[in-house]
Structures are given as structure tokens and as C-alpha cells.
Design an enzyme around this catalytic site. Structure first.
Site, PDB file in Angstrom:
ATOM      1  N   GLU A 152     -31.010 -61.228 -28.222  1.00  0.00           N
ATOM      2  CA  GLU A 152     -31.876 -61.012 -29.380  1.00  0.00           C
ATOM      3  C   GLU A 152     -31.120 -60.362 -30.529  1.00  0.00           C
ATOM      4  O   GLU A 152     -31.270 -60.747 -31.693  1.00  0.00           O
ATOM      5  CB  GLU A 152     -33.092 -60.171 -28.980  1.00  0.00           C
ATOM      6  CG  GLU A 152     -34.071 -60.927 -28.083  1.00  0.00           C
ATOM      7  CD  GLU A 152     -35.249 -60.072 -27.661  1.00  0.00           C
ATOM      8  OE1 GLU A 152     -35.306 -58.890 -28.068  1.00  0.00           O
ATOM      9  OE2 GLU A 152     -36.124 -60.579 -26.927  1.00  0.00           O
ATOM     10  N   HIS A 185     -41.839 -62.960 -31.079  1.00  0.00           N
ATOM     11  CA  HIS A 185     -42.457 -62.406 -29.874  1.00  0.00           C
ATOM     12  C   HIS A 185     -43.915 -62.835 -29.700  1.00  0.00           C
ATOM     13  O   HIS A 185     -44.530 -62.515 -28.680  1.00  0.00           O
ATOM     14  CB  HIS A 185     -42.376 -60.870 -29.892  1.00  0.00           C
ATOM     15  CG  HIS A 185     -41.013 -60.341 -29.550  1.00  0.00           C
ATOM     16  ND1 HIS A 185     -39.974 -60.348 -30.443  1.00  0.00           N
ATOM     17  CD2 HIS A 185     -40.534 -59.800 -28.403  1.00  0.00           C
ATOM     18  CE1 HIS A 185     -38.903 -59.823 -29.876  1.00  0.00           C
ATOM     19  NE2 HIS A 185     -39.208 -59.497 -28.641  1.00  0.00           N
TER      20      HIS A 185
END
Length: 294
Positions: A152, A185
Site C-alpha cells: 500500500e 478501502h
């Protein structure tokens, strides 16, 4: 010393905002899509070892593709002026400072939760060799504290920030890239719905997750721009994943005086973190001669 360094530096060459934002959007889509590329049959349980291994493989491919976006869409002038790994925050100068100082700063932010953990004696497990053997043998632990933070931060910070910083001011860049991180997300909403969670509950949890991941993204992007190192946001991300959100229920289960001390430490840690943030992330501490003007 800092003033001398800043005088010798040149601003980043510019690319269009359309180019940088489009690239970041494409990278975010690729990252989320890579989690589901194996099909619903292999994505029913995100904690199943086979699902995790497949996702390890697919996000690794995305990391490689994301670096190509930086290489092919960055200004030619910038690529001629700087070594490509430096753009991604992969460099030796200032490495140990970037590994230690932001990490120490972030532990200050978690001063209250750390105190509560000490009172619960859970911190003693970190001194147990079996704890670390079990952790490194757990693929869920490796996902949460190694692969997820690494992938990420590499995609959403090391690859997005260099492009956005060529289009926007550093302050704007720090606020733009976390939005891609937060939106990425939201796919967890679909996962919860597939597990039978009510739509209203899934949306509420998703909104809450979007909020705190975006807030963390601001901090992480700031660290990357100020230090010029990938390792700073990576280690901080791993630490935050380990600590999780503060457990207020656990806090109120402490006796009165311990609870008062914990609350004071929560406040002192937060104020101390805010006060020290600009000093602990001063670019000259990290020999940051590229992303210096944040």
C-alpha cells in the site's frame, strides 16, 4: 544547514494535473482489482491462506506496474536529473533516520494505548521468542504487518506522490493522494455484504474505515514527502496496523488512577506529536533534496 540545502535545490519539473490524477486513479483501480482478479471462488474468505497467498502475488505484480507509471509519465527533465529509485523513496542517505525518527514520533502518538497495554501485561509477549516465531509463521500476521503496509505504501505513496508532486504544491499533494487510499478501502463494503452483513451496517463501517484510512493517509503522505523515504511510512503503517484503533472500552476497565494516568498520556502524547511533527520530519535530517518543500 537547512537553509543552505534549500538554496541549492530546484523545484520539481511539472506535468499536467490530468496526467498525474489519471495515473493515480488507474493505480488505485489496479490495486483493488488485483485483490479480486482470482474470482469469487478464491475470495470468499479474505483470511484463508490460499486467498492471502494469491493476493500477495497479485499486489506484487501491481507494485511493478505502478512503478512503470512513474517511469513513463514523469517529466523527462526529472528522470534525467534524478535516479529513478530516488523518486520512489529508495535511497541510502538518511535511511536510518527515516527508519527510526518517524517511528519514535508515532509511538508518542500511541503513548496512552501503550500504557494500557503495559497495564494489561500484553507487552510482555514481545519479549517472548515464541511470540515472534509464531508471528513470522502466521500468514495473516505477515499480511497485516508486512505485505499490506509495504504494498500500500509503495503504490499509494512511493508511486502516487512523485506524480502528484509534479502537478501540485506539496500541501495539495499531501491531501490528494490519501483520498485514493481511502476510497481503495471501500471495497471492504462488498466483502462484508457477501458475508451477510446488513447493507446499513456495511455502509457505516465502510464510512468509518474510509475516514480513518484517509486521515492516516494524510500523515503517511506527509512523511514520504518530508523524508523522501519509503521506509518511513512503511514502518509507521506497520506499527499502526499492529496497534489498531485505541480500545476505549479497555481504557475504562482500568481502575480510577490508572485510567486518569492513561487519559493524561493520551492527551500528552497527542499534543507532543503535533508539536514535534514539523521538527522530527525536517527534510535536512533525512538528506531529502527532492521532496523538500512541504
Amino acid at each position: 544547514m537547512e537553509d543552505t540545502i534549500l538554496k541549492e535545490l530546484e523545484p520539481l519539473p511539472q506535468i499536467s494535473i490530468w496526467t498525474s490524477v489519471s495515473c493515480c486513479f488507474a493505480m488505485a483501480i489496479l490495486y483493488v482489482g488485483s485483490l479480486y482478479v482470482w474470482g469469487t471462488k478464491h475470495n470468499r474468505d479474505r483470511d484463508h491462506p490460499s486467498t492471502i497467498k494469491r493476493r500477495f502475488a497479485s499486489v506484487s505484480v501491481v507494485m511493478g506496474l505502478a512503478s512503470l507509471f512513474v517511469y513513463f509519465f514523469s517529466s523527462e527533465e526529472l528522470l534525467e536529473r534524478e535516479n529513478f529509485p530516488v523518486l520512489l523513496g529508495l535511497r541510502w542517505p538518511g535511511l536510518w533516520q527515516a527508519a527510526l525518527i518517524p517511528y519514535a514520533l508515532t509511538t508518542l502518538l500511541f503513548l496512552g494505548p501503550i500504557y494500557v497495554n503495559i497495564q494489561n501485561e500484553s507487552i510482555r509477549s514481545y519479549l517472548d521468542l515464541d511470540y515472534w516465531r509464531g508471528s513470522f509463521n502466521s500468514i495473516i500476521w505477515l499480511r497485516n504487518l508486512v505485505m499490506a503496509p509495504l504494498s500500500e505504501e509503495f503504490v499509494f505513496r512511493a508511486c502516487m506522490m512523485p506524480l502528484i508532486l509534479q502537478s501540485c504544491s506539496p500541501l495539495v499533494a499531501v491531501f490528494i493522494t490519501p483520498l485514493f487510499f481511502g476510497v481503495a478501502h471501500l471495497h471492504h463494503i462488498a466483502e462484508r455484504l457477501s458475508l451477510g452483513v446488513k447493507l446499513s451496517t456495511a455502509l457505516l463501517i465502510g464510512l468509518f474505515q474510509f475516514s480513518y484510512t484517509t486521515l492516516f493517509g494524510f500523515y503517511s503522505a506527509f512523511l514520504f514527502a518530508r523524508t523522501g523515504h519509503l521506509i518511513a511510512p512503511f514502518l509507521v503503517h506497520a506499527f499502526c496496523n499492529h496497534m489498531g484503533l485505541p480500545d476505549l472500552q479497555d481504557l475504562w476497565q482500568q481502575d480510577l488512577w490508572r485510567r486518569i494516568i492513561a487519559i493524561v498520556l493520551y492527551i500528552v502524547g497527542f499534543i507532543g506529536w503535533i508539536f514535534l511533527l514539523p521538527y522530527a520530519t525536517a527534510p535536512y535530517l533525512y538528506d531529502n533534496t527532492l521532496y523538500w518543500n512541504v
